[in-house]
Design an enzyme around this catalytic site. Structure first.
Site, PDB file in Angstrom:
ATOM      1  N   MET A  11       0.850  -1.198   0.000  1.00  0.00           N
ATOM      2  CA  MET A  11       0.000   0.000   0.000  1.00  0.00           C
ATOM      3  C   MET A  11       0.881   1.241   0.000  1.00  0.00           C
ATOM      4  O   MET A  11       1.653   1.471   0.941  1.00  0.00           O
ATOM      5  CB  MET A  11      -0.940  -0.003   1.215  1.00  0.00           C
ATOM      6  CG  MET A  11      -2.061  -1.037   1.104  1.00  0.00           C
ATOM      7  SD  MET A  11      -3.117  -1.087   2.572  1.00  0.00           S
ATOM      8  CE  MET A  11      -2.118  -2.077   3.678  1.00  0.00           C
ATOM      9  N   GLN A  64       8.223  -3.876  -5.358  1.00  0.00           N
ATOM     10  CA  GLN A  64       7.229  -3.753  -6.437  1.00  0.00           C
ATOM     11  C   GLN A  64       7.533  -2.562  -7.352  1.00  0.00           C
ATOM     12  O   GLN A  64       7.746  -1.447  -6.881  1.00  0.00           O
ATOM     13  CB  GLN A  64       5.827  -3.585  -5.868  1.00  0.00           C
ATOM     14  CG  GLN A  64       4.772  -3.649  -6.975  1.00  0.00           C
ATOM     15  CD  GLN A  64       3.392  -3.339  -6.489  1.00  0.00           C
ATOM     16  OE1 GLN A  64       3.096  -2.226  -6.062  1.00  0.00           O
ATOM     17  NE2 GLN A  64       2.508  -4.332  -6.544  1.00  0.00           N
ATOM     18  N   CYS A  94      -2.688  -0.796 -10.134  1.00  0.00           N
ATOM     19  CA  CYS A  94      -2.944   0.561  -9.636  1.00  0.00           C
ATOM     20  C   CYS A  94      -3.998   1.260 -10.515  1.00  0.00           C
ATOM     21  O   CYS A  94      -3.828   1.381 -11.722  1.00  0.00           O
ATOM     22  CB  CYS A  94      -1.660   1.375  -9.607  1.00  0.00           C
ATOM     23  SG  CYS A  94      -1.920   3.013  -8.899  1.00  0.00           S
ATOM     24  N   LYS A 133       1.224  -8.511  -9.802  1.00  0.00           N
ATOM     25  CA  LYS A 133      -0.009  -8.310  -9.035  1.00  0.00           C
ATOM     26  C   LYS A 133      -1.028  -7.681  -9.977  1.00  0.00           C
ATOM     27  O   LYS A 133      -0.829  -6.584 -10.478  1.00  0.00           O
ATOM     28  CB  LYS A 133       0.241  -7.420  -7.818  1.00  0.00           C
ATOM     29  CG  LYS A 133      -0.982  -7.224  -6.938  1.00  0.00           C
ATOM     30  CD  LYS A 133      -0.592  -6.728  -5.553  1.00  0.00           C
ATOM     31  CE  LYS A 133      -1.778  -6.427  -4.671  1.00  0.00           C
ATOM     32  NZ  LYS A 133      -2.426  -5.151  -5.002  1.00  0.00           N
ATOM     33  N   GLY A 218      -4.717  -6.176   2.967  1.00  0.00           N
ATOM     34  CA  GLY A 218      -4.351  -4.764   2.843  1.00  0.00           C
ATOM     35  C   GLY A 218      -5.035  -3.940   3.905  1.00  0.00           C
ATOM     36  O   GLY A 218      -4.545  -3.800   5.029  1.00  0.00           O
ATOM     37  N   ARG A 219      -6.225  -3.406   3.567  1.00  0.00           N
ATOM     38  CA  ARG A 219      -6.889  -2.486   4.487  1.00  0.00           C
ATOM     39  C   ARG A 219      -7.215  -3.141   5.822  1.00  0.00           C
ATOM     40  O   ARG A 219      -7.273  -2.454   6.844  1.00  0.00           O
ATOM     41  CB  ARG A 219      -8.139  -1.927   3.806  1.00  0.00           C
ATOM     42  CG  ARG A 219      -7.782  -0.988   2.647  1.00  0.00           C
ATOM     43  CD  ARG A 219      -8.940  -0.768   1.728  1.00  0.00           C
ATOM     44  NE  ARG A 219      -9.372  -2.031   1.135  1.00  0.00           N
ATOM     45  CZ  ARG A 219     -10.453  -2.190   0.402  1.00  0.00           C
ATOM     46  NH1 ARG A 219     -11.233  -1.157   0.173  1.00  0.00           N
ATOM     47  NH2 ARG A 219     -10.760  -3.361  -0.096  1.00  0.00           N
TER      48      ARG A 219
HETATM   49  C1  FMN Z   1      -3.942   3.237   0.386  1.00  0.00           C
HETATM   50  C2  FMN Z   1      -3.702   2.071  -0.561  1.00  0.00           C
HETATM   51  C3  FMN Z   1      -2.536   2.034  -1.299  1.00  0.00           C
HETATM   52  C4  FMN Z   1      -2.305   0.966  -2.186  1.00  0.00           C
HETATM   53  N1  FMN Z   1      -1.116   0.914  -2.855  1.00  0.00           N
HETATM   54  C5  FMN Z   1      -0.826  -0.180  -3.614  1.00  0.00           C
HETATM   55  C6  FMN Z   1       0.467  -0.347  -4.203  1.00  0.00           C
HETATM   56  O1  FMN Z   1       1.380   0.480  -4.039  1.00  0.00           O
HETATM   57  N2  FMN Z   1       0.676  -1.470  -4.954  1.00  0.00           N
HETATM   58  C7  FMN Z   1      -0.297  -2.425  -5.146  1.00  0.00           C
HETATM   59  O2  FMN Z   1      -0.062  -3.417  -5.829  1.00  0.00           O
HETATM   60  N3  FMN Z   1      -1.523  -2.288  -4.587  1.00  0.00           N
HETATM   61  C8  FMN Z   1      -1.791  -1.211  -3.812  1.00  0.00           C
HETATM   62  N4  FMN Z   1      -3.010  -1.138  -3.187  1.00  0.00           N
HETATM   63  C9  FMN Z   1      -3.983  -2.243  -3.334  1.00  0.00           C
HETATM   64  C10 FMN Z   1      -3.826  -3.266  -2.209  1.00  0.00           C
HETATM   65  O3  FMN Z   1      -2.555  -3.907  -2.287  1.00  0.00           O
HETATM   66  C11 FMN Z   1      -4.926  -4.346  -2.289  1.00  0.00           C
HETATM   67  O4  FMN Z   1      -4.837  -4.992  -3.534  1.00  0.00           O
HETATM   68  C12 FMN Z   1      -6.331  -3.759  -2.117  1.00  0.00           C
HETATM   69  O5  FMN Z   1      -6.379  -2.820  -1.062  1.00  0.00           O
HETATM   70  C13 FMN Z   1      -7.369  -4.878  -1.881  1.00  0.00           C
HETATM   71  O6  FMN Z   1      -7.046  -5.620  -0.727  1.00  0.00           O
HETATM   72  P1  FMN Z   1      -7.769  -5.373   0.695  1.00  0.00           P
HETATM   73  O7  FMN Z   1      -9.255  -5.559   0.474  1.00  0.00           O
HETATM   74  O8  FMN Z   1      -7.184  -6.411   1.608  1.00  0.00           O
HETATM   75  O9  FMN Z   1      -7.452  -3.972   1.115  1.00  0.00           O
HETATM   76  C14 FMN Z   1      -3.271  -0.062  -2.340  1.00  0.00           C
HETATM   77  C15 FMN Z   1      -4.438   0.003  -1.596  1.00  0.00           C
HETATM   78  C16 FMN Z   1      -4.675   1.045  -0.708  1.00  0.00           C
HETATM   79  C17 FMN Z   1      -5.949   1.061   0.106  1.00  0.00           C
END
Ligand code: FMN
Length: 300
Positions: A11, A64, A94, A133, A218-219
């Protein structure tokens, strides 16, 4: 430690070295850096170089990359491996408008030709594990995660993480886990499932529903890195994790980013505490770490 292979999802602005190490200490498996812009890295941009910083105890750690130019991505990957990365992950998810406008992130999902060239070029450059990813696809009329996964496998990619929402869905609605199952069925390399997992029970349910080999959170890890432990974590143990996280932030980040990170993470740690909503503005208004701590520990 849990028997499930649970990983911290990358993230941007959140999963820097201190938070990654805290997640690892709570039981998270292989870690991934936040997205690192390949072009900025190759041009020695100072802020980008700082994103690639890590602590030795974090390893194994994949880094990444975000980019659309195969040669720049390959050069950036070589540099990251030389700096100690245990693997390179390509960001194909992204959804941010200014990123996809450059053909990067989720835009690669609708450009399989380019994606194929990038896989091939990166495969030649990367000695260690190469992973990607992906999202489910660009929009609901083009859910092509299984095709992209097959293409990646045929070009020698070692593993695939799927966040099955499409780019159009951004982070809305529920993550359609059936797309993860379709990717698992399409390839032999290990697939990591991701999306809406907030507990061990959710992770076990995702594995049962999709057959994925590992799960990324993630979240669901924001303000609760102990989610990786998989057991009830007592209040005093939580406090110890928070203290450790704050100490790592102060020890390893420069003054300004340290203050920003402290505010962000302590605000997440305060979620659900009584009066947290009222205290949030005070956390964000604080000018020093000491002020942030005073507000936070009073709440706690
Ligand atoms: C604030 C934020 C920043 C994120 N930055 C990235 C990132 O840099 N690279 C990436 O592959 N995914 C990024 N994601 C996506 C997360 O890795 C993940 O795929 C997405 O939040 C869904 O998973 P979750 O439901 O467990 O949050 C980001 C998500 C959030 C909320």
């Amino acid at each position: 430690m849990s028997a499930l292979d649970l990983r911290l999802a990358p993230m941007a602005g959140v999963t820097n070295a201190p938070f990654r190490l805290v997640a690892r200490e709570c039981g998270a498996g292989r870690l991934t850096s936040e997205e690192i812009d390949a072009r900025a890295l190759v041009h020695d941009n100072a802020r980008t170089l700082a994103l690639a910083a890590y602590l030795p105890e974090e390893r194994p750690l994949a880094m990444q990359l975000l980019g659309e130019d195969p040669d720049l991505l390959a050069e950036a990957a070589r540099r990251l491996e030389a700096a100690g990365a245990d693997g390179i992950d390509l960001n194909m998810g992204c959804p941010v408008a200014k990123i996809v406008a450059k053909g990067q992130g989720a835009a690669l999902m609708r450009d399989p030709l380019r994606a194929g060239v990038i896989f091939r070029t990166l495969r030649k450059a990367v000695a260690g594990p190469l992973t990607i990813k992906i999202r489910g696809g660009w929009d609901d009329r083009s859910v092509n995660a299984p095709e992209i996964a097959r293409l990646a496998e045929s070009e020698g990619v070692d593993g695939i993480t799927v966040h099955p929402r499409t780019r159009s869905q951004q982070y809305t609605g529920r993550a359609p886990w059936d797309v993860i199952a379709e990717v698992v069925a399409a390839v032999r390399v290990p697939v990591t499932g991701n999306g809406d997992v907030e507990s061990h029970a959710d992770a076990a349910a995702m594995i049962a529903a999709t057959g994925c080999a590992a799960v990324m959170i993630g979240r669901g890890a924001l303000g609760r890195p102990w989610v990786f432990r998989g057991v009830e974590v007592a209040r005093d143990e939580r406090a110890a994790v928070i203290r450790r996280h704050a100490a790592l932030i102060e020890a390893h980040l420069a003054e300004r980013p340290a203050l920003v990170q402290l505010k962000k993470h302590l605000a997440w740690y305060s979620d659900g505490l009584p009066f947290a909503a009222r205290a949030r503005p005070a956390i964000f208004a604080a000018r020093t770490p000491t002020e942030v701590y005073e507000v936070f520990w009073r709440l706690w």
